[in-house]
Design a protein around this motif. Structure first.
Motif, PDB file in Angstrom:
ATOM      1  N   MET A 130      12.922  -1.230   1.948  1.00 46.13           N
ATOM      2  CA  MET A 130      14.118  -0.927   2.742  1.00 46.13           C
ATOM      3  C   MET A 130      15.322  -0.679   1.849  1.00 46.13           C
ATOM      4  O   MET A 130      16.161   0.185   2.131  1.00 46.13           O
ATOM      5  N   LEU A 131      15.413  -1.425   0.765  1.00 48.00           N
ATOM      6  CA  LEU A 131      16.467  -1.148  -0.215  1.00 48.00           C
ATOM      7  C   LEU A 131      16.295   0.266  -0.777  1.00 48.00           C
ATOM      8  O   LEU A 131      17.278   1.008  -0.941  1.00 48.00           O
ATOM      9  N   GLN A 132      15.046   0.643  -1.060  1.00 42.20           N
ATOM     10  CA  GLN A 132      14.784   1.986  -1.575  1.00 42.20           C
ATOM     11  C   GLN A 132      15.145   3.052  -0.546  1.00 42.20           C
ATOM     12  O   GLN A 132      15.686   4.112  -0.897  1.00 42.20           O
ATOM     13  N   LEU A 245       0.993   1.382  11.590  1.00 47.18           N
ATOM     14  CA  LEU A 245       1.904   2.528  11.595  1.00 47.18           C
ATOM     15  C   LEU A 245       1.659   3.433  12.804  1.00 47.18           C
ATOM     16  O   LEU A 245       2.613   3.943  13.411  1.00 47.18           O
ATOM     17  N   THR A 246       0.405   3.619  13.185  1.00 46.50           N
ATOM     18  CA  THR A 246       0.099   4.501  14.317  1.00 46.50           C
ATOM     19  C   THR A 246       0.740   4.004  15.605  1.00 46.50           C
ATOM     20  O   THR A 246       1.357   4.772  16.346  1.00 46.50           O
ATOM     21  N   ASN A 262       7.272   7.731   5.462  1.00 50.69           N
ATOM     22  CA  ASN A 262       7.138   6.292   5.253  1.00 50.69           C
ATOM     23  C   ASN A 262       6.849   5.999   3.791  1.00 50.69           C
ATOM     24  O   ASN A 262       6.327   6.848   3.061  1.00 50.69           O
ATOM     25  N   TYR A 263       7.235   4.797   3.369  1.00 48.25           N
ATOM     26  CA  TYR A 263       6.875   4.275   2.059  1.00 48.25           C
ATOM     27  C   TYR A 263       5.805   3.219   2.267  1.00 48.25           C
ATOM     28  O   TYR A 263       5.762   2.552   3.306  1.00 48.25           O
ATOM     29  N   LYS A 265       3.711  -0.045   0.184  1.00 49.95           N
ATOM     30  CA  LYS A 265       3.589  -0.904  -0.983  1.00 49.95           C
ATOM     31  C   LYS A 265       2.684  -2.079  -0.640  1.00 49.95           C
ATOM     32  O   LYS A 265       3.025  -2.899   0.214  1.00 49.95           O
ATOM     33  N   ASN A 266       1.519  -2.145  -1.287  1.00 49.39           N
ATOM     34  CA  ASN A 266       0.554  -3.218  -1.040  1.00 49.39           C
ATOM     35  C   ASN A 266       0.239  -3.364   0.446  1.00 49.39           C
ATOM     36  O   ASN A 266       0.188  -4.460   0.979  1.00 49.39           O
ATOM     37  N   ARG A 267       0.057  -2.214   1.098  1.00 52.04           N
ATOM     38  CA  ARG A 267      -0.309  -2.138   2.519  1.00 52.04           C
ATOM     39  C   ARG A 267       0.854  -2.411   3.463  1.00 52.04           C
ATOM     40  O   ARG A 267       0.719  -2.225   4.665  1.00 52.04           O
ATOM     41  N   TRP A 268       1.999  -2.871   2.960  1.00 54.87           N
ATOM     42  CA  TRP A 268       3.193  -2.987   3.787  1.00 54.87           C
ATOM     43  C   TRP A 268       3.818  -1.601   3.922  1.00 54.87           C
ATOM     44  O   TRP A 268       3.696  -0.760   3.027  1.00 54.87           O
ATOM     45  N   VAL A 269       4.534  -1.369   5.009  1.00 55.32           N
ATOM     46  CA  VAL A 269       5.089  -0.038   5.290  1.00 55.32           C
ATOM     47  C   VAL A 269       6.564  -0.135   5.656  1.00 55.32           C
ATOM     48  O   VAL A 269       7.002  -1.083   6.306  1.00 55.32           O
ATOM     49  N   SER A 270       7.313   0.872   5.220  1.00 55.21           N
ATOM     50  CA  SER A 270       8.680   1.098   5.695  1.00 55.21           C
ATOM     51  C   SER A 270       8.744   2.544   6.157  1.00 55.21           C
ATOM     52  O   SER A 270       8.402   3.460   5.400  1.00 55.21           O
TER      53      SER A 270
END
Length: 275
Positions: A130-132, A245-246, A262-263, A265-270
């Motif tokens: 989220m920072l990114q 995500l779907t 979306n981004y 990282k280690n299966r987490w999504v933003s």
């Protein structure tokens, strides 16, 4: 205010640690400290029921070995835990999140956070992404909502990126107080912090809404976020896994929000949506 500290020993660590954090978050656990053997998780004593742990999927999964102990802790003891585990983080090449006891760093955006019992130091994948998102998008002159603000770190970066005004909301009293402290610590003047939930959005609209919470709360509140977005507004969501995500996309699209990117990282999504 008394908290319970759960010390989980996990083998193997991943992805069990990530799944456990997500499941505990849905039960009301507020903060997590990951370590080499597993993680420590914190919940208000009055909010905990022992039967809750029995329902966790990850604890029933025979692919992982998870044991734990628990003890009562007072809020003031939290500093010892996070100071021992909190190291400065860098997001991209322009943003650093550090604690007051770390040396200052010359970057475009330096944020000083004392997290205490609040989620949002930037170490977790969701906060980092989220920072990114904020760094990668234009916030200049925009009205912003940080929903589930935790430490206030996302609200703070929003102001540093040029937001005209920022509302930061969290349902937890400790997060509310901590956000106020961190807003002042970073000399922010355009952020207003409120304690409450999405009911506070009635009659308010924003150019940008940021919500880093969890899958179930997001699905519940997406209709409110859609109603609270100005035309052409942007919605940034995190706190869920790639496999979610779907369903998140489907919910957003049903309320007129178009998926942008979306981004992961280690299966987490933003993910980002536009109105």
């Amino acid at each position: 205010m008394t908290y319970l500290e759960f010390d989980f020993i996990i083998q193997p660590l991943q992805p069990a640690s990530e799944i456990l954090i997500a499941e505990l978050g849905e039960l009301g656990f507020e903060s997590f400290v990951e370590n080499e053997k597993g993680l420590q998780a914190y919940i208000l004593k009055e909010d905990f029921r022992s039967s809750q742990l029995e329902e966790l999927y990850i604890l029933k999964n025979e692919a992982f070995s998870i044991s734990w102990t628990s003890k009562e802790v007072k809020q003031q003891n939290w500093n010892q835990a996070w100071e021992a585990n909190f190291h400065p983080i860098t997001v991209g090449n322009t943003c650093v999140v550090r604690a007051p006891f770390h040396e200052s760093v010359e970057v475009d955006f330096e944020i000083v956070i004392e997290p205490k019992m609040s989620f949002g130091t930037g170490h977790h994948e969701t906060t980092h992404m989220m920072l990114q998102q904020i760094l990668d998008n234009d916030f200049k002159g925009k009205s912003v909502l940080d929903m589930g603000c935790g430490t206030g770190v996302l609200a703070i970066l929003s102001e540093l990126k040029g937001a005209a005004c920022v509302d930061a909301i969290d349902i937890d009293e400790w997060c509310y107080e901590n956000s106020i402290e961190n807003v002042g610590r970073n000399n922010c003047t355009k952020i207003k912090v409120y304690q409450g939930d999405s009911s506070l959005l009635e009659g308010k609209t924003y150019d940008v809404i940021i919500a880093n919470i969890n899958r179930n709360i997001l699905l519940q509140d997406i209709p409110i976020y859609a109603k609270s977005l100005n035309t052409g507004g942007e919605l940034y969501l995190s706190g869920f896994y790639l496999e979610d995500l779907t369903v998140i996309n489907s919910k957003c699209e049903s309320f007129g929000l178009k998926f942008d990117k979306n981004y992961e990282k280690n299966r987490w999504v933003s993910s980002k949506y536009v109105n």
